[in-house]
Design a protein around this motif. Structure first.
Motif, short mmCIF file in Angstrom:
data_model
loop_
_atom_site.label_atom_id
_atom_site.label_comp_id
_atom_site.label_asym_id
_atom_site.label_seq_id
_atom_site.Cartn_x
_atom_site.Cartn_y
_atom_site.Cartn_z
N GLU A 58 -4.89 68.43 -152.49
CA GLU A 58 -3.66 69.06 -152.01
C GLU A 58 -2.47 68.11 -152.15
OE1 GLU A 58 -2.04 71.47 -148.07
OE2 GLU A 58 -4.10 70.71 -148.13
N SER A 59 -2.69 66.81 -151.95
CA SER A 59 -1.62 65.82 -152.08
C SER A 59 -1.07 65.79 -153.51
CB SER A 59 -2.13 64.43 -151.69
OG SER A 59 -2.46 64.39 -150.32
N CYS A 60 -1.97 65.95 -154.49
CA CYS A 60 -1.51 66.02 -155.89
C CYS A 60 -0.59 67.22 -156.09
CB CYS A 60 -2.71 66.10 -156.83
SG CYS A 60 -3.71 64.61 -156.91
N GLY A 61 -0.96 68.34 -155.47
CA GLY A 61 -0.11 69.53 -155.57
C GLY A 61 1.24 69.31 -154.90
N ILE A 62 1.25 68.61 -153.78
CA ILE A 62 2.51 68.32 -153.08
C ILE A 62 3.41 67.43 -153.93
CG2 ILE A 62 3.50 67.15 -151.07
CD1 ILE A 62 1.03 68.15 -149.49
N GLU A 63 2.81 66.44 -154.61
CA GLU A 63 3.61 65.58 -155.50
C GLU A 63 4.24 66.41 -156.61
OE1 GLU A 63 1.26 62.40 -157.00
OE2 GLU A 63 0.78 61.59 -155.02
N ARG A 64 3.50 67.36 -157.16
CA ARG A 64 4.07 68.23 -158.19
C ARG A 64 5.18 69.11 -157.62
NH1 ARG A 64 -0.96 70.36 -161.98
NH2 ARG A 64 -1.76 68.30 -162.56
N THR A 65 5.00 69.55 -156.37
CA THR A 65 6.03 70.34 -155.72
C THR A 65 7.35 69.58 -155.66
OG1 THR A 65 4.47 71.60 -154.36
CG2 THR A 65 6.74 71.42 -153.55
N LEU A 66 7.29 68.33 -155.19
CA LEU A 66 8.51 67.55 -155.03
C LEU A 66 9.14 67.23 -156.38
CD1 LEU A 66 7.35 65.16 -152.16
CD2 LEU A 66 8.65 67.29 -152.01
N ARG A 67 8.32 67.03 -157.42
CA ARG A 67 8.88 66.80 -158.76
C ARG A 67 9.59 68.05 -159.27
NH1 ARG A 67 4.01 64.06 -160.02
NH2 ARG A 67 3.30 65.85 -161.25
N SER A 68 8.96 69.21 -159.04
CA SER A 68 9.56 70.46 -159.51
C SER A 68 10.86 70.75 -158.77
CB SER A 68 8.58 71.62 -159.36
OG SER A 68 8.32 71.89 -157.99
N VAL A 69 10.96 70.38 -157.52
CA VAL A 69 12.20 70.54 -156.76
C VAL A 69 13.31 69.73 -157.41
CG1 VAL A 69 13.34 69.94 -154.58
CG2 VAL A 69 11.15 71.15 -154.55
N GLU A 70 13.00 68.51 -157.83
CA GLU A 70 14.01 67.65 -158.45
C GLU A 70 14.50 68.22 -159.79
OE1 GLU A 70 15.37 65.05 -157.07
OE2 GLU A 70 14.08 65.15 -155.29
N GLU A 71 13.67 69.01 -160.47
CA GLU A 71 14.02 69.54 -161.79
C GLU A 71 14.54 70.97 -161.75
OE1 GLU A 71 10.35 69.13 -163.83
OE2 GLU A 71 10.39 66.94 -163.88
N ALA A 106 14.88 66.50 -147.27
CA ALA A 106 15.37 65.31 -147.96
C ALA A 106 15.44 65.51 -149.46
CB ALA A 106 14.48 64.11 -147.62
N HIS A 107 14.56 66.35 -150.00
CA HIS A 107 14.56 66.62 -151.43
C HIS A 107 15.42 67.83 -151.78
CE1 HIS A 107 11.00 64.04 -151.08
NE2 HIS A 107 11.14 63.80 -152.37
N VAL A 108 15.39 68.86 -150.93
CA VAL A 108 16.03 70.12 -151.26
C VAL A 108 17.55 70.02 -151.24
CG1 VAL A 108 16.44 72.47 -150.43
CG2 VAL A 108 14.11 71.59 -150.60
N ILE A 109 18.12 69.36 -150.24
CA ILE A 109 19.57 69.40 -150.08
C ILE A 109 20.30 68.64 -151.17
CG2 ILE A 109 19.46 69.76 -147.59
CD1 ILE A 109 19.99 66.81 -147.18
#
Length: 467
Positions: free
Chosen positions: A294-307, A330-333
């Motif tokens: 699940e942590s790997c999926g969360i890392e992908r989530t945060l990367r996709s937010v940045e892009e 912290a990532h979304v705004i």
């Protein structure tokens, strides 16, 4: 461009494999018609295979004389064909077995299987298309919205090519003027004085440079029209991301369960808002204490937010805010975003004021339930008016460059800027001429003039085998 002689004849299935009314096997090259004659039997006396006509008959296995399928065959004599060569298209019934059998019969006649994009590459080499038009072919095929279709169609018609060729002619004239000044400095200095240099400088600085920059800027300004809007759904587990994905695309694309962590990888689908394609990505819920997968999926989530072009951050208003929401915020705004205060149909624990007080960087928030169709329609309208309005108002400019073309335009603009600065400073004309040549060469790569093989390989590798 002069025709390029290809000695080999190639073939491929030009339609998707599967059960359908029609399937097409395409043959192109000097032996296209000869190969067809060996496996085709016309229903009536052959009329010497008149070009650009349909001929009814059967595909026959020449080793057994067995009829395999009744077909319509078209023959297009060079150079009046897509590739500029002799082209044959066998229109048969579509199914894996019959298409495979006919293709193997064609290959048995000494024809080679085409490589990806080889038909269009031959069209380019034979002067039927330039490189920007060839790229438009694959973009036309991949179009998922009316806007993408319109952009590709304009480029295929040659609007970008005409502009680039006009700029190239002007640069060639400038190069000729500079060469004349270098070869006959005294004569031209007496005849024109400083006016000749001023005219070159003005053409570079005030006319060509702004035009090239403006076209390059369209890539960033209108990228959404060409590539679609990348929309990422983010939030804690069980806030309704998968339900929202299913509602937006109109089908059960993602599994919805009350168990946290169901979505562990990114699920992508598309929908269209008034002619603009939206790529929506459902991501893994962000939470602390997740297991390794699940942590790997969360890392992908945060990367996709940045892009992302737009992030939809879902907050469950039936539960209190937590440190997991703080991590997401912290990532979304930092990105264009829209906050969805979801589960408005349940008893409310938090409201808009709680969200805005805790996260001052939040710009837009709407309250709804992803289970209510009227709320989903309202959300679509919000996305259109707040995040797609500019793209729709400007749609469609004459043409929009793709990334490869934009890089070439940026290179040309930089060279033109250096050339204009050099001539304004009175520097050596040899340096000015070199920068003008650099700009011209960069523009020529857009339409494929002098394109190296590795560039052609890169462009045509994006095509399917049948195109």
């Amino acid at each position: 461009m002069d025709g390029f002689p290809f000695s080999e004849t190639i073939c491929a299935v030009a339609t998707p494999i599967g059960e359908a009314g029609i399937g097409i096997v395409k043959i192109s090259g000097p032996d296209a018609l000869t190969s067809l004659r060996r496996i085709f039997r016309a229903r009536t006396v052959a009329d010497a295979f008149a070009s650009h006509r349909l001929h009814l008959g059967w595909i026959v296995d020449p080793s057994t004389d067995q009829r395999l399928d009744e077909v319509l065959v078209s023959y297009m004599k060079a150079p009046r064909s897509y590739t500029g060569e002799d082209v044959v298209e066998i229109n048969c019934h579509s199914g894996y077995a019959i298409l495979d059998r006919i293709l193997r019969l064609v290959l048995a006649q000494g024809v080679r299987l085409a490589e990806p994009g080889e038909f269009t590459r031959r069209a380019f080499m034979n002067g039927r298309l330039d490189l920007s038009q060839a790229e438009a072919v694959v973009e036309l095929i991949r179009s998922r919205s009316e806007q993408e279709l319109a952009i590709a169609g304009r480029q295929l018609r040659g609007e970008l090519s005409e502009t680039v060729h006009a700029w190239r002619r002007r640069l060639l004239n400038i190069e000729a003027s500079l060469e004349a000044f270098l070869d006959f400095p005294e004569e031209l200095e007496e005849e024109e004085g400083s006016s000749g240099h001023d005219a070159v400088s003005q053409e570079l600085r005030d006319r060509l440079l702004p035009a090239v920059r403006e076209l390059a800027s369209r890539y960033d300004e209108q990228r959404v029209l060409r590539e679609g809007l990348a929309l990422v759904l983010a939030g804690k587990p069980n806030v309704g991301k998968s339900s929202l994905l299913n509602a937006l695309v109109g089908r059960d694309r993602a599994i919805v369960t009350p168990i946290p962590g169901t979505t562990r990888d990114i699920i992508e689908d598309t929908f269209v808002i008034q002619g603009i394609c939206v790529r929506v990505l459902d991501t893994a819920g962000v939470r602390s204490g997740a297991d390794t997968i699940e942590s790997c999926g969360i890392e992908r989530t945060l990367r996709s937010v940045e892009e992302a072009d737009l992030v939809i951050w879902l907050i469950d208003t039936s539960r209190p805010l937590s440190c997991d929401d703080d991590l997401i915020a912290a990532h979304v705004i930092r990105r264009p975003h829209l906050v969805i205060l979801n589960k408005a149909d349940l008893p409310q624990v938090i409201g808009r004021k709680d969200v805005f007080d805790r996260y001052p960087g939040v710009e837009h928030a709407v309250s709804l339930s992803v289970l209510r169709p009227d709320d989903i329609q309202q959300l679509r309208e919000t996305i259109r008016t707040r995040f797609l309005r500019d793209a729709q108002l400007s749609a469609c400019p004459a043409f929009i460059p793709n990334l490869r073309q934009k890089r070439a335009l940026d290179e040309a603009a930089s060279a033109l800027e250096r050339a204009a600065r050099l001539i304004a400073n009175g520097d050596f004309l040899e340096l000015v001429a070199a920068e003008v040549r650099t700009a011209r060469t960069a523009l020529e790569t857009i339409v494929g003039i002098g394109a190296p093989e590795d560039l052609l390989d890169e462009v045509f590798s994006k095509f399917c085998i049948g195109k």
